[in-house]
Design a protein around this motif. Structure first.
Motif, mmCIF file in Angstrom:
data_model
loop_
_atom_site.group_PDB
_atom_site.id
_atom_site.type_symbol
_atom_site.label_atom_id
_atom_site.label_comp_id
_atom_site.label_asym_id
_atom_site.label_seq_id
_atom_site.Cartn_x
_atom_site.Cartn_y
_atom_site.Cartn_z
ATOM 1 N N LYS A 3 -2.386 4.413 3.615
ATOM 2 C CA LYS A 3 -2.155 4.048 5.012
ATOM 3 C C LYS A 3 -2.535 5.189 5.942
ATOM 4 C CE LYS A 3 1.614 0.751 4.402
ATOM 5 N NZ LYS A 3 3.018 0.467 4.705
ATOM 6 N N ALA A 4 -2.191 6.397 5.570
ATOM 7 C CA ALA A 4 -2.518 7.561 6.393
ATOM 8 C C ALA A 4 -4.031 7.753 6.462
ATOM 9 C CB ALA A 4 -1.844 8.808 5.839
ATOM 10 N N GLY A 5 -4.720 7.549 5.363
ATOM 11 C CA GLY A 5 -6.175 7.684 5.335
ATOM 12 C C GLY A 5 -6.845 6.634 6.216
ATOM 13 N N LEU A 6 -6.370 5.382 6.143
ATOM 14 C CA LEU A 6 -6.925 4.317 6.972
ATOM 15 C C LEU A 6 -6.668 4.574 8.463
ATOM 16 C CD1 LEU A 6 -6.117 1.094 4.910
ATOM 17 C CD2 LEU A 6 -8.363 2.064 5.402
ATOM 18 N N ALA A 7 -5.479 5.058 8.784
ATOM 19 C CA ALA A 7 -5.151 5.363 10.173
ATOM 20 C C ALA A 7 -6.038 6.486 10.699
ATOM 21 C CB ALA A 7 -3.673 5.735 10.297
ATOM 22 N N ALA A 8 -6.276 7.512 9.911
ATOM 23 C CA ALA A 8 -7.126 8.625 10.329
ATOM 24 C C ALA A 8 -8.561 8.152 10.528
ATOM 25 C CB ALA A 8 -7.071 9.745 9.291
ATOM 26 N N PHE A 9 -9.042 7.299 9.614
ATOM 27 C CA PHE A 9 -10.397 6.775 9.739
ATOM 28 C C PHE A 9 -10.547 5.899 10.990
ATOM 29 C CE2 PHE A 9 -13.512 3.380 8.773
ATOM 30 C CZ PHE A 9 -14.649 4.180 8.697
ATOM 31 N N ALA A 10 -9.571 5.044 11.248
ATOM 32 C CA ALA A 10 -9.615 4.159 12.413
ATOM 33 C C ALA A 10 -9.568 4.963 13.711
ATOM 34 C CB ALA A 10 -8.463 3.161 12.359
ATOM 35 N N MET A 29 0.835 -1.175 0.000
ATOM 36 C CA MET A 29 0.000 0.000 0.000
ATOM 37 C C MET A 29 0.872 1.228 0.000
ATOM 38 S SD MET A 29 -3.116 -0.197 2.502
ATOM 39 C CE MET A 29 -4.172 -1.511 2.708
ATOM 40 N N LYS A 30 0.298 2.239 -0.573
ATOM 41 C CA LYS A 30 1.037 3.486 -0.634
ATOM 42 C C LYS A 30 0.796 4.285 0.635
ATOM 43 C CE LYS A 30 1.326 3.605 -5.511
ATOM 44 N NZ LYS A 30 1.512 4.340 -6.649
ATOM 45 N N LEU A 31 1.660 5.220 0.881
ATOM 46 C CA LEU A 31 1.630 6.029 2.099
ATOM 47 C C LEU A 31 0.337 6.814 2.258
ATOM 48 C CD1 LEU A 31 3.213 6.842 4.587
ATOM 49 C CD2 LEU A 31 4.237 8.677 3.264
ATOM 50 N N PRO A 32 -0.226 7.453 1.250
ATOM 51 C CA PRO A 32 -1.482 8.192 1.451
ATOM 52 C C PRO A 32 -2.642 7.278 1.848
ATOM 53 C CG PRO A 32 -0.449 8.875 -0.609
ATOM 54 C CD PRO A 32 0.331 7.724 -0.070
#
Length: 146
Positions: free
Chosen positions: A6-13, A1-4
């Motif tokens: 992963k960042a989006g999933l982390a923010a959502f979680a 997965m690309k960095l954006p």
């Protein structure tokens, strides 16, 4: 997965976790272990007073209970205020019980003029007597009753 991604999933979680915690706090009533609301002030428990007079021993060689308060007594490596009344040199003048002669024997059984170091800390065997309710059920019977 690309960095954006992963960042989006982390923010959502993290948003989902935070909203779940807020929802849990607003829907449940927090209850204390003491059985009342957290902001309720409960009265302090009763203080149990020292009993007067000497308590009868329950078994042979039971260390006697202390019939007075020891709250202000200093007992440390250098000082033992119990001895100001109970040492054999002072007990007669003070009207206090004298220590047993076993308190003046060292580990080898040699008679000493002062209290042995093994008997220096009185409250490791003797405790103040108090008229307090039993903390647990007890069916103990003194040895003389059998």
């Amino acid at each position: 997965m690309k960095l954006p991604v992963k960042a989006g999933l982390a923010a959502f979680a993290s948003t989902l976790l935070l909203s779940g915690l807020v929802l849990a706090q607003t829907n449940s009533h927090v209850q204390s272990l003491r059985g009342s609301d957290l902001d309720t002030t409960l009265p302090a428990p009763d203080l149990f007073q020292q009993q007067q007079g000497r308590e009868v021993r329950n078994y042979r060689q039971q260390p006697p209970l202390i019939p007075h308060s020891m709250e202000q007594y200093q007992i440390d490596l250098r000082t033992n205020q119990c001895l100001s009344c109970h040492d054999w040199t002072n007990a007669g003048d003070r009207g206090a019980p004298t220590l047993s002669m076993t308190h003046y024997l060292d580990r080898d059984g040699t008679q000493l003029d002062t209290v042995a170091g093994t008997r220096w800390f009185c409250n490791q065997c003797h405790v103040p007597q108090a008229d307090a309710p039993a903390l647990v059920d007890n069916t103990f019977e003194p040895s003389a009753s059998r």
